[in-house]
Design a protein around this motif. Structure first.
Motif, PDB file in Angstrom:
ATOM      1  N   UNK A  92       0.845  -1.185   0.000  1.00 56.86           N
ATOM      2  CA  UNK A  92       0.000   0.000   0.000  1.00 56.86           C
ATOM      3  C   UNK A  92       0.886   1.243   0.000  1.00 56.86           C
ATOM      4  N   UNK A  93       0.569   2.195  -0.877  1.00 59.28           N
ATOM      5  CA  UNK A  93       1.303   3.450  -0.964  1.00 59.28           C
ATOM      6  C   UNK A  93       0.371   4.604  -0.632  1.00 59.28           C
ATOM      7  N   UNK A  94       0.809   5.451   0.293  1.00 59.51           N
ATOM      8  CA  UNK A  94       0.029   6.622   0.684  1.00 59.51           C
ATOM      9  C   UNK A  94       0.811   7.892   0.364  1.00 59.51           C
ATOM     10  N   UNK A  95       0.111   8.885  -0.121  1.00 63.73           N
ATOM     11  CA  UNK A  95       0.699  10.185  -0.414  1.00 63.73           C
ATOM     12  C   UNK A  95      -0.221  11.271   0.134  1.00 63.73           C
ATOM     13  N   UNK A  96       0.341  12.288   0.759  1.00 59.63           N
ATOM     14  CA  UNK A  96      -0.445  13.435   1.225  1.00 59.63           C
ATOM     15  C   UNK A  96       0.379  14.701   1.075  1.00 59.63           C
ATOM     16  N   UNK A  97      -0.293  15.811   0.828  1.00 58.99           N
ATOM     17  CA  UNK A  97       0.406  17.082   0.682  1.00 58.99           C
ATOM     18  C   UNK A  97      -0.503  18.226   1.132  1.00 58.99           C
ATOM     19  N   UNK A  98       0.141  19.303   1.557  1.00 63.77           N
ATOM     20  CA  UNK A  98      -0.591  20.510   1.926  1.00 63.77           C
ATOM     21  C   UNK A  98       0.334  21.713   1.761  1.00 63.77           C
ATOM     22  N   UNK A  99      -0.263  22.856   1.526  1.00 67.64           N
ATOM     23  CA  UNK A  99       0.542  24.060   1.356  1.00 67.64           C
ATOM     24  C   UNK A  99      -0.324  25.218   0.907  1.00 67.64           C
ATOM     25  N   UNK A 100       0.315  26.217   0.353  1.00 66.21           N
ATOM     26  CA  UNK A 100      -0.402  27.395  -0.097  1.00 66.21           C
ATOM     27  C   UNK A 100       0.550  28.374  -0.751  1.00 66.21           C
ATOM     28  N   UNK A 101       0.024  29.536  -1.091  1.00 67.92           N
ATOM     29  CA  UNK A 101       0.873  30.521  -1.739  1.00 67.92           C
ATOM     30  C   UNK A 101       0.097  31.757  -2.145  1.00 67.92           C
ATOM     31  N   UNK A 102       0.702  32.531  -3.030  1.00 66.58           N
ATOM     32  CA  UNK A 102       0.107  33.781  -3.505  1.00 66.58           C
ATOM     33  C   UNK A 102       0.030  33.739  -5.034  1.00 66.58           C
ATOM     34  N   UNK A 103      -0.866  34.543  -5.588  1.00 65.89           N
ATOM     35  CA  UNK A 103      -0.981  34.601  -7.039  1.00 65.89           C
ATOM     36  C   UNK A 103      -1.289  36.027  -7.481  1.00 65.89           C
ATOM     37  N   UNK A 104      -0.942  36.302  -8.719  1.00 66.54           N
ATOM     38  CA  UNK A 104      -1.270  37.585  -9.343  1.00 66.54           C
ATOM     39  C   UNK A 104      -1.831  37.293 -10.727  1.00 66.54           C
ATOM     40  N   UNK A 105      -2.960  37.888 -11.036  1.00 63.99           N
ATOM     41  CA  UNK A 105      -3.618  37.659 -12.328  1.00 63.99           C
ATOM     42  C   UNK A 105      -3.906  39.003 -12.985  1.00 63.99           C
ATOM     43  N   UNK A 106      -3.526  39.124 -14.251  1.00 62.52           N
ATOM     44  CA  UNK A 106      -3.735  40.343 -15.015  1.00 62.52           C
ATOM     45  C   UNK A 106      -4.668  40.043 -16.190  1.00 62.52           C
ATOM     46  N   UNK A 107      -5.796  40.740 -16.236  1.00 66.25           N
ATOM     47  CA  UNK A 107      -6.755  40.581 -17.322  1.00 66.25           C
ATOM     48  C   UNK A 107      -6.526  41.663 -18.375  1.00 66.25           C
ATOM     49  N   UNK A 108      -6.680  41.275 -19.649  1.00 62.10           N
ATOM     50  CA  UNK A 108      -6.573  42.209 -20.763  1.00 62.10           C
ATOM     51  C   UNK A 108      -7.874  42.136 -21.557  1.00 62.10           C
ATOM     52  N   UNK A 109      -8.622  43.216 -21.527  1.00 58.87           N
ATOM     53  CA  UNK A 109      -9.902  43.245 -22.219  1.00 58.87           C
ATOM     54  C   UNK A 109      -9.674  43.283 -23.733  1.00 58.87           C
ATOM     55  N   UNK A 110     -10.265  42.328 -24.452  1.00 56.97           N
ATOM     56  CA  UNK A 110     -10.102  42.278 -25.903  1.00 56.97           C
ATOM     57  C   UNK A 110     -11.397  42.603 -26.648  1.00 56.97           C
TER      58      UNK A 110
END
Length: 224
Positions: A92-110
């Protein structure tokens, strides 16, 4: 004729103006993934294999300027793989992960209600892996590892404002990717007897030339 041109320019400008994401708007999004499969024993093998995977990535942000979103996200999930010769387990193989972070999103109106966007995310994830093995008499941990991964990835896409609050989007997930991983693993030959211990560090980067294989569609909520 001149009046018609002026009216056309005014209408076009108004439609573009309506398409903007105003400063102070709240961005809500994320992803939820789950999969499970089972391979029954057959004429060629009496081993039964089951797999299950799940992952959750909620995110929330604010429009810090017109069409520019900054925010945070969480990232956690896991996976289990079992191999069994009914009714006893083999491995049996078990995997688990946890974390987080920041993001930046730039929209360009077309066009009215249509956008192109670029999303850059920086995150950290802690991951654990563990293998259980049955040697016929005893079930024990044969392998475990812990690692920390820091990642920077860029995702471009297109978005359509279906309403004032709902955006439908399609994107090339993690088209550009850079990560740094460090961790430690241990292997055991018999219960409690350490056979091998390894420390490792790695750096990886990619520009996904097969980006369309990672195409995803989703829904984002932008609350004015």
């Amino acid at each position: 004729m001149e009046r018609f041109i002026l009216w056309s320019i005014a209408i076009l400008f108004a439609s573009i103006t309506k398409a903007q994401i105003n400063r102070g708007s709240t961005f809500i999004g994320g992803s939820l993934n789950f999969s499970s499969d089972k391979n029954e024993p057959s004429l060629t093998t009496d081993v039964e294999t089951t797999n299950s995977n799940w992952a959750i990535r909620p995110q929330i942000g604010k429009a810090i300027r017109e069409n520019k979103i900054a925010g945070v996200f969480l990232n956690f999930g896991g996976a289990i793989n079992k191999q069994a010769r009914v009714p006893s387990d083999l491995a049996q193989t078990k995997n688990s992960f946890y974390g987080g972070g920041v993001f930046f999103r730039n929209y360009f109106s077309i066009a009215n209600r249509f956008y192109l966007f670029g999303d850059a995310s920086l995150g950290v994830v802690s991951e654990k892996n563990q293998n259980l093995f049955d040697n016929g008499t005893t079930r024990f941990i044969s392998y475990n590892s812990k690692s920390i991964q820091s990642s920077l990835y860029v995702t471009p896409g297109v978005s359509f404002a279906a309403s004032k609050k709902v955006h439908l989007e399609a994107a090339l997930n993690n088209l550009l990717y850079l990560s740094l991983t460090s961790g430690k693993s241990k292997e055991y030959s018999t219960p409690g007897v350490l056979f091998k211990e390894t420390k490792y560090k790695s750096v990886s980067a990619s520009a996904n030339a097969n980006g369309f294989n990672n195409l995803y569609v989703g829904i984002r909520f932008i609350v004015p």
